[in-house]
Scaffold this active site. Sequence first.
Site, mmCIF file in Angstrom:
data_model
loop_
_atom_site.group_PDB
_atom_site.id
_atom_site.type_symbol
_atom_site.label_atom_id
_atom_site.label_comp_id
_atom_site.label_asym_id
_atom_site.label_seq_id
_atom_site.Cartn_x
_atom_site.Cartn_y
_atom_site.Cartn_z
ATOM 1 N N ARG A 99 36.831 65.996 1.487
ATOM 2 C CA ARG A 99 36.886 64.544 1.310
ATOM 3 C C ARG A 99 38.323 64.041 1.507
ATOM 4 O O ARG A 99 39.287 64.743 1.168
ATOM 5 C CB ARG A 99 36.428 64.231 -0.120
ATOM 6 C CG ARG A 99 36.374 62.767 -0.507
ATOM 7 C CD ARG A 99 35.226 62.075 0.110
ATOM 8 N NE ARG A 99 34.893 60.823 -0.537
ATOM 9 C CZ ARG A 99 34.151 59.882 0.050
ATOM 10 N NH1 ARG A 99 33.689 60.051 1.278
ATOM 11 N NH2 ARG A 99 33.840 58.788 -0.594
ATOM 12 N N THR A 372 28.304 56.921 8.362
ATOM 13 C CA THR A 372 28.369 58.339 7.999
ATOM 14 C C THR A 372 27.413 59.102 8.912
ATOM 15 O O THR A 372 26.633 58.499 9.636
ATOM 16 C CB THR A 372 28.021 58.533 6.496
ATOM 17 O OG1 THR A 372 28.952 57.812 5.711
ATOM 18 C CG2 THR A 372 27.969 59.973 6.049
ATOM 19 N N THR A 390 32.014 61.721 7.343
ATOM 20 C CA THR A 390 32.106 60.264 7.441
ATOM 21 C C THR A 390 33.512 59.775 7.755
ATOM 22 O O THR A 390 34.501 60.456 7.439
ATOM 23 C CB THR A 390 31.643 59.639 6.096
ATOM 24 O OG1 THR A 390 31.562 58.234 6.240
ATOM 25 C CG2 THR A 390 32.565 59.983 4.950
ATOM 26 N N ASN A 392 33.450 56.562 6.832
ATOM 27 C CA ASN A 392 32.962 55.478 5.975
ATOM 28 C C ASN A 392 32.245 54.416 6.787
ATOM 29 O O ASN A 392 31.060 54.536 7.045
ATOM 30 C CB ASN A 392 34.064 54.892 5.095
ATOM 31 C CG ASN A 392 33.484 54.057 3.967
ATOM 32 O OD1 ASN A 392 32.330 54.248 3.601
ATOM 33 N ND2 ASN A 392 34.235 53.147 3.429
ATOM 34 N N SER A 443 31.831 59.480 -3.672
ATOM 35 C CA SER A 443 30.955 59.431 -2.488
ATOM 36 C C SER A 443 29.494 59.487 -2.910
ATOM 37 O O SER A 443 29.177 59.862 -4.040
ATOM 38 C CB SER A 443 31.280 60.637 -1.609
ATOM 39 O OG SER A 443 30.338 60.761 -0.574
ATOM 40 N N SER A 444 28.629 59.101 -1.987
ATOM 41 C CA SER A 444 27.185 59.284 -2.199
ATOM 42 C C SER A 444 26.634 60.406 -1.329
ATOM 43 O O SER A 444 25.425 60.649 -1.336
ATOM 44 C CB SER A 444 26.429 58.008 -1.840
ATOM 45 O OG SER A 444 26.774 56.985 -2.712
ATOM 46 N N GLY A 464 24.042 56.767 5.179
ATOM 47 C CA GLY A 464 23.370 55.613 4.565
ATOM 48 C C GLY A 464 24.016 55.103 3.303
ATOM 49 O O GLY A 464 23.359 54.434 2.517
ATOM 50 N N GLY A 465 25.308 55.429 3.071
ATOM 51 C CA GLY A 465 25.991 54.901 1.890
ATOM 52 C C GLY A 465 25.204 55.208 0.632
ATOM 53 O O GLY A 465 24.762 56.336 0.410
#
Length: 563
Positions: A99, A372, A390, A392, A443-444, A464-465
């Site tokens: 990340r 992403t 990602t 973002n 993050s998701s 997909g956030g």
Amino acid sequence: MKRIILTLSIFVAFVSCNNNLVDKSKRGLVVENAMVVSARAEASKIGADILKKGGNAFDAMAATQLALAVAYPYAGNIGGGGFMVYRKANGEIGALDYREKAPLAATKNMYLDSLGNVIPDKSTLGAMAVGIPGSVAGVFAVHEKLGSLTIEDIIKPVIDLAIRGVVVTKKQEERIKKYQPLFSKANKDSIVFDKIWKENDTIKYPAFAETLTRIMKNGRDEFYKGETAKRLVKFIQDNGGIITEEDLAKYEVKWRNPVTFEYDDLKIISMSPPSSGGICLAQIMEMIEPYDLDKFGHNSLKSIQVITEAERRAYADRSFYLGDPDFVTIPGKTLISNEYLEDRMASFSFEKATLSSDVSHGNVQVIESNETTHYSIIDQFGNSVSVTTTINGAYGSKLYCSDLGFFLNNEMDDFSSKPGVPNMFGLIGAEANSIAPEKRMLSSMTPTIVEKDGKLLMSVGTPGGSTIITSVLQTILNVHEYNMTMQQAVDAPRFHHQWLPDVVLFEPNSFPKEIIEQLQRLGYSTNEERSPVIGKVDGILVLENGKLEGGADRRGDDTAVGF
Ligand code: GLY
């Protein structure tokens, strides 16, 4: 699912045949040995070729990650970061966090004006939005610890692709056109994507080929300490950013323990913080496990209610408790314990929607972008990886370094720019995800691997956030509860709830009007316009005969390649 209703589930599966849910002819690509599924055919092919050459899933991960940066600059990247969950053929599991991090000069209020209001665009567009990229470090860490081929074997085909160029698809043509006004806003000079690109045109990336060639020759440090690092930092600073050479030099990946939990006879292995994915998925699945979803039926009123209510409760916790585990203490064990989750669902009733205001922790909405990208790989040796990566937003910060040939992320927007606003209970929400130097933003991303009876069953994930977690959830349920093939599970219409805003999102024209109306009568707010697409899932399912079935989402140009 309750074992006791096995007979009934066979009946449901039979009935479902009639409404095309279990049309076994609708399988994805089925192969004997190994497979890569990603957002673009070119990237899946490069990954699969690496496997064919004798490389393992980790070599293919490195190649696919880099190939997506060429073939799918919308989200594929070396200017961003990601997470990998893996399961080796011997059952050993692990996770890699590559990340992005906040720069050393980052401050808690860096996106607020003197009145404490969020400055529009500052955390999303241009150089101030950029977090320190982790992807190159991720690729090298995976290769060093788990790979088997040489780095030249892995990177050379990607350099060739960058030189040869990538053919523009219809979807890509539309995406580039849509974002051109923002490219002009973020960049001082014209960039390659300012041109009017049409379907079947070929975009070549000579500068990126040169960057990759230097990385291939000089290794990971080329990006973090070498000529590339110097040129990148100069570019970011010339555009008003705060990332320094010291920031790049200090970047390190983190090997983490994945989140694991059981659901019926499945073991789910998913990403741990700083992604909220694994914990949130575990919470939702454990909250819905006592209910007979297969009996209720796929996308039936009752299934949607149970899943929505579990999502509401899990996302309320996500906003309050989760952040970078190196900076905040996360009560992970409690959050996914049976006692806690039983208590959370105690207020649920089929008679009436729960109000999010009666559940909530923080009152800060998590607004995340829908971009992403995800890829799944299973190799001929039985190793599997699941990677979500990602920059973002779509094309990240829109800031494109023409000198080096790639887009930079706007991952700083995944922090809470304005934490500390007390909720209706007086609790301070989202403090856990406030900005601090060297911290990773929440993050998701939910790269996930599923075992059944101790054997590998599935590698799955999606962009997909905030809808990532619920899309992964529904895909697993579609296979496990509703007996779908991998391709059907990926293609099936999806819905999403995330506590706030208190509305259930549905993919348009995909759900019966009666179901939506019944939900509204029970007190649910619904919206079928806001999310034309919920998730873009790529997965691989191990079939009972040992073959692999790919699920490449119909919503994109996603493609499975294998042999
Ligand atoms: N930037 C999307 C995520 O990390 O979830």
